[in-house]
Write an enzyme that holds these catalytic residues in place. Structure first.
Site, PDB file in Angstrom:
ATOM      1  N   CYS A 157       5.699 -30.092  22.322  1.00  0.00           N
ATOM      2  CA  CYS A 157       4.978 -29.632  21.071  1.00  0.00           C
ATOM      3  C   CYS A 157       4.880 -31.147  20.462  1.00  0.00           C
ATOM      4  CB  CYS A 157       6.884 -29.382  20.595  1.00  0.00           C
ATOM      5  SG  CYS A 157       6.268 -28.947  19.302  1.00  0.00           S
ATOM      6  N   ASN A 158       3.539 -30.055  19.749  1.00  0.00           N
ATOM      7  CA  ASN A 158       2.434 -31.449  18.660  1.00  0.00           C
ATOM      8  C   ASN A 158       3.905 -31.946  17.539  1.00  0.00           C
ATOM      9  OD1 ASN A 158      -0.004 -31.337  19.387  1.00  0.00           O
ATOM     10  ND2 ASN A 158       1.005 -29.671  19.770  1.00  0.00           N
ATOM     11  N   THR A 159       4.393 -30.505  17.120  1.00  0.00           N
ATOM     12  CA  THR A 159       5.438 -30.813  15.662  1.00  0.00           C
ATOM     13  C   THR A 159       6.507 -31.731  16.395  1.00  0.00           C
ATOM     14  OG1 THR A 159       4.680 -28.581  15.491  1.00  0.00           O
ATOM     15  CG2 THR A 159       6.805 -29.565  14.042  1.00  0.00           C
ATOM     16  N   TYR A 171       8.673 -24.223  14.925  1.00  0.00           N
ATOM     17  CA  TYR A 171       9.249 -25.602  13.988  1.00  0.00           C
ATOM     18  C   TYR A 171       8.284 -26.288  13.495  1.00  0.00           C
ATOM     19  CZ  TYR A 171      12.926 -27.549  17.700  1.00  0.00           C
ATOM     20  OH  TYR A 171      13.373 -28.309  19.169  1.00  0.00           O
ATOM     21  N   GLY A 172       7.105 -25.498  13.208  1.00  0.00           N
ATOM     22  CA  GLY A 172       6.036 -26.040  11.986  1.00  0.00           C
ATOM     23  C   GLY A 172       6.704 -25.981  10.928  1.00  0.00           C
ATOM     24  N   GLU A 224       4.909 -16.267  19.781  1.00  0.00           N
ATOM     25  CA  GLU A 224       6.118 -16.520  20.457  1.00  0.00           C
ATOM     26  C   GLU A 224       6.751 -14.899  20.599  1.00  0.00           C
ATOM     27  OE1 GLU A 224       9.489 -18.382  21.593  1.00  0.00           O
ATOM     28  OE2 GLU A 224       7.974 -19.991  20.938  1.00  0.00           O
ATOM     29  N   ASP A 247      10.231 -27.552  24.313  1.00  0.00           N
ATOM     30  CA  ASP A 247       9.209 -26.820  22.839  1.00  0.00           C
ATOM     31  C   ASP A 247       9.938 -25.736  21.753  1.00  0.00           C
ATOM     32  OD1 ASP A 247       6.794 -26.299  21.401  1.00  0.00           O
ATOM     33  OD2 ASP A 247       6.523 -24.889  22.837  1.00  0.00           O
ATOM     34  N   SER A 248       9.940 -25.355  20.684  1.00  0.00           N
ATOM     35  CA  SER A 248      10.656 -25.148  20.323  1.00  0.00           C
ATOM     36  C   SER A 248      10.462 -23.431  20.884  1.00  0.00           C
ATOM     37  CB  SER A 248       9.614 -24.655  18.628  1.00  0.00           C
ATOM     38  OG  SER A 248       8.610 -24.004  19.010  1.00  0.00           O
ATOM     39  N   CYS A 258      -1.301 -27.228  18.804  1.00  0.00           N
ATOM     40  CA  CYS A 258      -0.072 -26.742  18.720  1.00  0.00           C
ATOM     41  C   CYS A 258       0.525 -26.053  20.148  1.00  0.00           C
ATOM     42  CB  CYS A 258      -0.308 -25.473  17.876  1.00  0.00           C
ATOM     43  SG  CYS A 258       1.389 -24.972  18.520  1.00  0.00           S
ATOM     44  N   THR A 259       0.965 -26.060  21.182  1.00  0.00           N
ATOM     45  CA  THR A 259       0.495 -25.830  22.597  1.00  0.00           C
ATOM     46  C   THR A 259       1.420 -24.481  22.174  1.00  0.00           C
ATOM     47  OG1 THR A 259       3.258 -26.174  22.707  1.00  0.00           O
ATOM     48  CG2 THR A 259       2.067 -28.057  23.151  1.00  0.00           C
ATOM     49  N   HIS A 260       1.715 -23.912  21.845  1.00  0.00           N
ATOM     50  CA  HIS A 260       1.744 -22.037  21.479  1.00  0.00           C
ATOM     51  C   HIS A 260      -0.113 -21.662  21.976  1.00  0.00           C
ATOM     52  CE1 HIS A 260       5.569 -22.551  20.564  1.00  0.00           C
ATOM     53  NE2 HIS A 260       5.741 -21.289  19.996  1.00  0.00           N
TER      54      HIS A 260
HETATM   55  N1  DGL Z   1       4.312 -25.502  19.456  1.00  0.00           N
HETATM   56  C1  DGL Z   1       5.084 -26.814  19.199  1.00  0.00           C
HETATM   57  C2  DGL Z   1       3.203 -27.188  18.745  1.00  0.00           C
HETATM   58  O1  DGL Z   1       2.938 -27.993  19.748  1.00  0.00           O
HETATM   59  C3  DGL Z   1       5.479 -25.991  17.818  1.00  0.00           C
HETATM   60  C4  DGL Z   1       5.169 -24.371  17.555  1.00  0.00           C
HETATM   61  C5  DGL Z   1       5.703 -24.181  16.118  1.00  0.00           C
HETATM   62  O2  DGL Z   1       7.614 -23.387  16.499  1.00  0.00           O
HETATM   63  O3  DGL Z   1       5.984 -24.636  14.444  1.00  0.00           O
HETATM   64  O4  DGL Z   1       2.759 -27.922  17.576  1.00  0.00           O
END
Ligand code: DGL
Length: 280
Positions: free
Chosen positions: A88-90, A57-58, A167, A25-26, A197-199
């Site tokens: 990570c979805n992104t 990553y977004g 984060e 993930d990011s 988003c996994t976060h």
């Molecule tokens: N955890 C990531 C996701 O699921 C991205 C978060 C990020 O870095 O912007 O999209």
């Protein structure tokens, strides 16, 4: 006189190898996926990579995300990963097709916002989708929404800054941003909201407070099930053993501060984590 060959010493049978799964993930968000995979696959060895130096990553471009995803997947393969989970979805939206094209034989699991289960749950036919700007703007998400929205209205809510606040464990910022991004969904009367988003899974309690009575959907369990299917295939092909003991310490890497990842993992996972520098 015939020569007696020295008896060949019986070689010890090789130790059983656990399935090795690379997850990235990011940053810390993918640990929410790792948690579900760990629970479902107690014998698999999980290798975790956090691209903290390049998070979030977004707000990155698709090309950038493809490049980072490829480098990290290669790095994890070098550490022995037999499959990759893009937690990570992104990064999934931007790069999963690229990874599959680069390594056609490598099982790659991606994460997508749970639009389909959310629509199925919604009695109001009104579903909120909370995700990064990049995920919601992606072609992959557009196709997902088109395929699964059915008669439901989808309210798309980008959440810039939220993954970053999670984060850095900035609790005040997390609270403010969750309130801000949930308000339009509450006003619109959604009864289901997707944590895309996994976060965001790590801020679930705050989402529950900001969206009272709204069901929250994340896809960690579904990803774990898909990962388990691939793991079973590796075992069936004799490339790993289902009953091998996994190492007690979780191996992880970060392109940023190893301490951030280590302390987050220690707070959220019941595991000993060894975090190293990732240069790739
Ligand atoms: N955890 C990531 C996701 O699921 C991205 C978060 C990020 O870095 O912007 O999209």
């Amino acid at each position: 006189m015939s020569r007696q060959a020295n008896p060949v010493p019986a070689s010890p049978s090789p130790a059983p190898q656990p399935v090795r799964i690379g997850i990235f993930d990011s940053g810390v968000g993918g640990l929410s996926v790792l948690q579900a995979v760990r629970a479902r696959l107690p014998h698999a060895e999980l290798l975790y990579a956090a691209d903290t130096a390049f998070a979030p990553y977004g707000e990155r471009t698709e090309e950038f995300l493809c490049d980072r995803s490829e480098r990290i997947a290669r790095f994890l393969r070098e550490q022995g990963a037999q499959m990759i989970v893009v937690a990570c979805n992104t990064a999934t939206a931007a790069a999963v097709a690229r990874l599959r094209a680069t390594w056609p034989a490598l099982p790659v699991v991606g994460v997508e916002p749970g639009v389909k289960p959310a629509v199925a749950l919604s009695a109001a036919h009104r579903v909120g989708v909370l995700a990064t700007t990049r995920t919601l703007a992606s072609e992959k998400f557009r196709r997902l929404a088109e395929a699964h929205a059915g008669g439901a209205q989808l309210l798309l809510q980008p959440c810039p800054g939220l993954a970053d606040a999670i984060e850095t464990a900035d609790d005040t910022a997390i609270d403010v941003l969750v309130q801000r991004y949930c308000a339009p969904l509450r006003d619109a009367g959604v009864d289901v909201a997707v944590l895309g988003c996994t976060h965001y899974v790590f801020a679930r309690a705050l989402f529950e407070r900001a969206l009272p009575g709204v069901q929250l959907v994340d896809t960690a369990e579904a990803i774990a099930r898909q990962t388990a299917r691939f793991a079973d295939e590796l075992v069936a092909r004799g490339e790993a053993d289902a009953d091998a003991a996994r190492p007690s310490v979780l191996r992880a890497w970060s392109s940023g501060s190893p301490h951030v990842l280590a302390s987050f993992a220690q707070r959220w996972l019941d595991a000993q984590v060894d975090v190293r520098d990732m240069r790739c």
